[in-house]
Design an enzyme around this catalytic site. Structure first.
Site, PDB file in Angstrom:
ATOM      1  N   ASN A  30       4.796  -2.461  -3.928  1.00 13.31           N
ATOM      2  CA  ASN A  30       5.384  -3.007  -5.144  1.00 13.31           C
ATOM      3  C   ASN A  30       6.733  -2.362  -5.416  1.00 13.31           C
ATOM      4  OD1 ASN A  30       2.883  -4.206  -5.294  1.00 13.31           O
ATOM      5  ND2 ASN A  30       2.559  -3.726  -7.453  1.00 13.31           N
ATOM      6  N   HIS A  48       5.190   4.715 -11.336  1.00 12.14           N
ATOM      7  CA  HIS A  48       5.966   3.538 -11.716  1.00 12.14           C
ATOM      8  C   HIS A  48       7.300   3.962 -12.309  1.00 12.14           C
ATOM      9  CE1 HIS A  48       1.836   1.556 -12.013  1.00 12.14           C
ATOM     10  NE2 HIS A  48       2.497   0.830 -11.140  1.00 12.14           N
ATOM     11  N   GLY A  49       8.391   3.423 -11.769  1.00 12.39           N
ATOM     12  CA  GLY A  49       9.702   3.694 -12.341  1.00 12.39           C
ATOM     13  C   GLY A  49      10.581   4.521 -11.427  1.00 12.39           C
ATOM     14  N   HIS A  67       1.578   1.035  -5.072  1.00 14.12           N
ATOM     15  CA  HIS A  67       2.353   0.751  -6.280  1.00 14.12           C
ATOM     16  C   HIS A  67       3.392   1.858  -6.476  1.00 14.12           C
ATOM     17  CE1 HIS A  67      -0.284  -2.330  -8.567  1.00 14.12           C
ATOM     18  NE2 HIS A  67      -0.562  -2.376  -7.280  1.00 14.12           N
ATOM     19  N   GLY A  68       4.408   1.553  -7.273  1.00 14.64           N
ATOM     20  CA  GLY A  68       5.445   2.549  -7.503  1.00 14.64           C
ATOM     21  C   GLY A  68       6.276   2.800  -6.267  1.00 14.64           C
ATOM     22  N   ASP A  95       0.749  -9.078 -11.491  1.00 15.19           N
ATOM     23  CA  ASP A  95       0.765  -7.621 -11.377  1.00 15.19           C
ATOM     24  C   ASP A  95       0.056  -6.994 -12.580  1.00 15.19           C
ATOM     25  OD1 ASP A  95       1.478  -5.091 -10.444  1.00 15.19           O
ATOM     26  OD2 ASP A  95       3.434  -5.122 -11.446  1.00 15.19           O
ATOM     27  N   HIS A  96      -0.913  -6.130 -12.333  1.00 19.06           N
ATOM     28  CA  HIS A  96      -1.597  -5.365 -13.377  1.00 19.06           C
ATOM     29  C   HIS A  96      -2.187  -6.242 -14.489  1.00 19.06           C
ATOM     30  CE1 HIS A  96      -0.778  -1.307 -11.959  1.00 19.06           C
ATOM     31  NE2 HIS A  96       0.439  -1.724 -11.632  1.00 19.06           N
ATOM     32  N   SER A 108       9.413   2.292  -5.681  1.00 18.63           N
ATOM     33  CA  SER A 108      10.829   2.607  -5.871  1.00 18.63           C
ATOM     34  C   SER A 108      11.051   4.109  -5.819  1.00 18.63           C
ATOM     35  CB  SER A 108      11.328   2.063  -7.216  1.00 18.63           C
ATOM     36  OG  SER A 108      11.289   0.658  -7.247  1.00 18.63           O
TER      37      SER A 108
END
Length: 297
Positions: free
Chosen positions: A239, A187-188, A217-218, A92-93, A220
């Site tokens: 992700n 992200h987060g 991505h991100g 990842d990244h 959540s």
């Protein structure tokens, strides 16, 4: 360099990202990529994916790998080679060539080169370089175009949405296998006063330009309805890190508050693993991944 993890004797289900996501795209579901930050979370993902017969992506960030150390990857490879469901081991990244080479050495079957902070031409150059390096090793490449938001305690940074026309140029010039697009995620875990909204119109325009599997991505803390719509519009990989880790460590803290003298990992972590599995199961149902393992056999 000998690549570890591609041979498929004895119904080995470890594959690269292109193999995994091609089937997902054809059958209109997405596959969650869970960040494996500990042995306990690795076990939670393995156990729940097997229980639900859901394909899965074991994802590790360079910072996580630096903490876990390379020998941990032998355990991840053993899990991936012996699981009953299709899986990928993904970096990842990845930020540079050195991290990509480490991933190859450790047996990753997919890597991300994230040059999204650079101008388009430089992003293309760096991504193409990695594609030329790893694709002959049967390793897939993910890149990113646009900027995924970053979350602080009370703020979400500005998101630079992916330009659909630039996406086509990028894919044509790099030959990348999958692309992470910026459509409004971060992200987060979002601050309580922030309501994320996905730009599904941007995603639809991107899908009209390119046909490769797209990545979000991100994943959540977004609304389930929007995530489901994103999958319907062509997102094939999402992700997920913060949701699982939050559940895991919230339960760990609860257990330790009730048992302050506990010190044995086999006493402290089982309930936390179950809490993580509950989140993992929810995500797999949301992405319509449950029961899809049979499509790969």
């Amino acid at each position: 360099m000998k690549f570890i993890g591609i041979e498929k004797e004895n119904k080995d289900m470890l594959m690269n990202m292109q193999e995994l996501l091609t089937i997902a795209q054809k059958h209109h579901f997405a596959i969650p990529a869970f960040n494996i930050g500990s042995l306990e979370i690795l076990n939670a993902v393995k156990e729940e994916s097997e229980a639900l017969q859901a394909p899965v992506i074991y994802e590790i960030h360079p910072d996580e790998l630096a903490y876990l150390k390379e020998p941990f990857m032998k355990t991840v490879l053993e899990v991936a080679h012996t699981t009953s469901v299709p899986c990928v081991i993904h970096l990842d990244h990845g930020a540079n060539r050195q991290q990509i080479l480490q991933a190859l050495r450790c047996g990753f079957t997919s890597v991300m080169i994230d040059a999204s902070s650079y101008p388009l031409d430089e992003n293309i150059r760096r991504t193409k370089d990695i594609c030329e390096l790893v694709k002959p090793q049967h390793v897939s490449v993910e890149a990113e175009l646009g900027t995924i938001g970053a979350i602080s305690k009370e703020h979400v940074s500005d998101i630079q949405y992916s330009d659909p026309v630039a996406v086509k140029t990028f894919v044509d010039k790099t030959g990348v296998d999958t692309l992470a697009v910026a459509i409004g995620t971060a992200h987060g875990i979002y601050p309580t006063n922030y309501k994320p909204t996905l730009r599904l119109d941007v995603l639809k325009a991107i899908r009209e330009q390119v046909n490769i599997p797209l990545v979000l991505h991100g994943g959540s803390s977004n609304l389930d309805e929007e995530i489901a719509q994103a999958v319907a519009l062509g997102i094939c990989k999402i992700n997920i890190s913060s949701d699982v880790k939050t559940a895991f460590f919230t339960e760990t803290k609860r257990y330790l508050a009730l048992h302050p003298d506990a010190y044995e990992p086999n006493a402290i972590f089982p309930s936390a693993i179950q809490a993580a599995r509950s989140v993992i199961a929810n995500k797999m149902h949301l992405l319509n991944t449950v029961g899809k393992a049979y499509l790969y056999k």
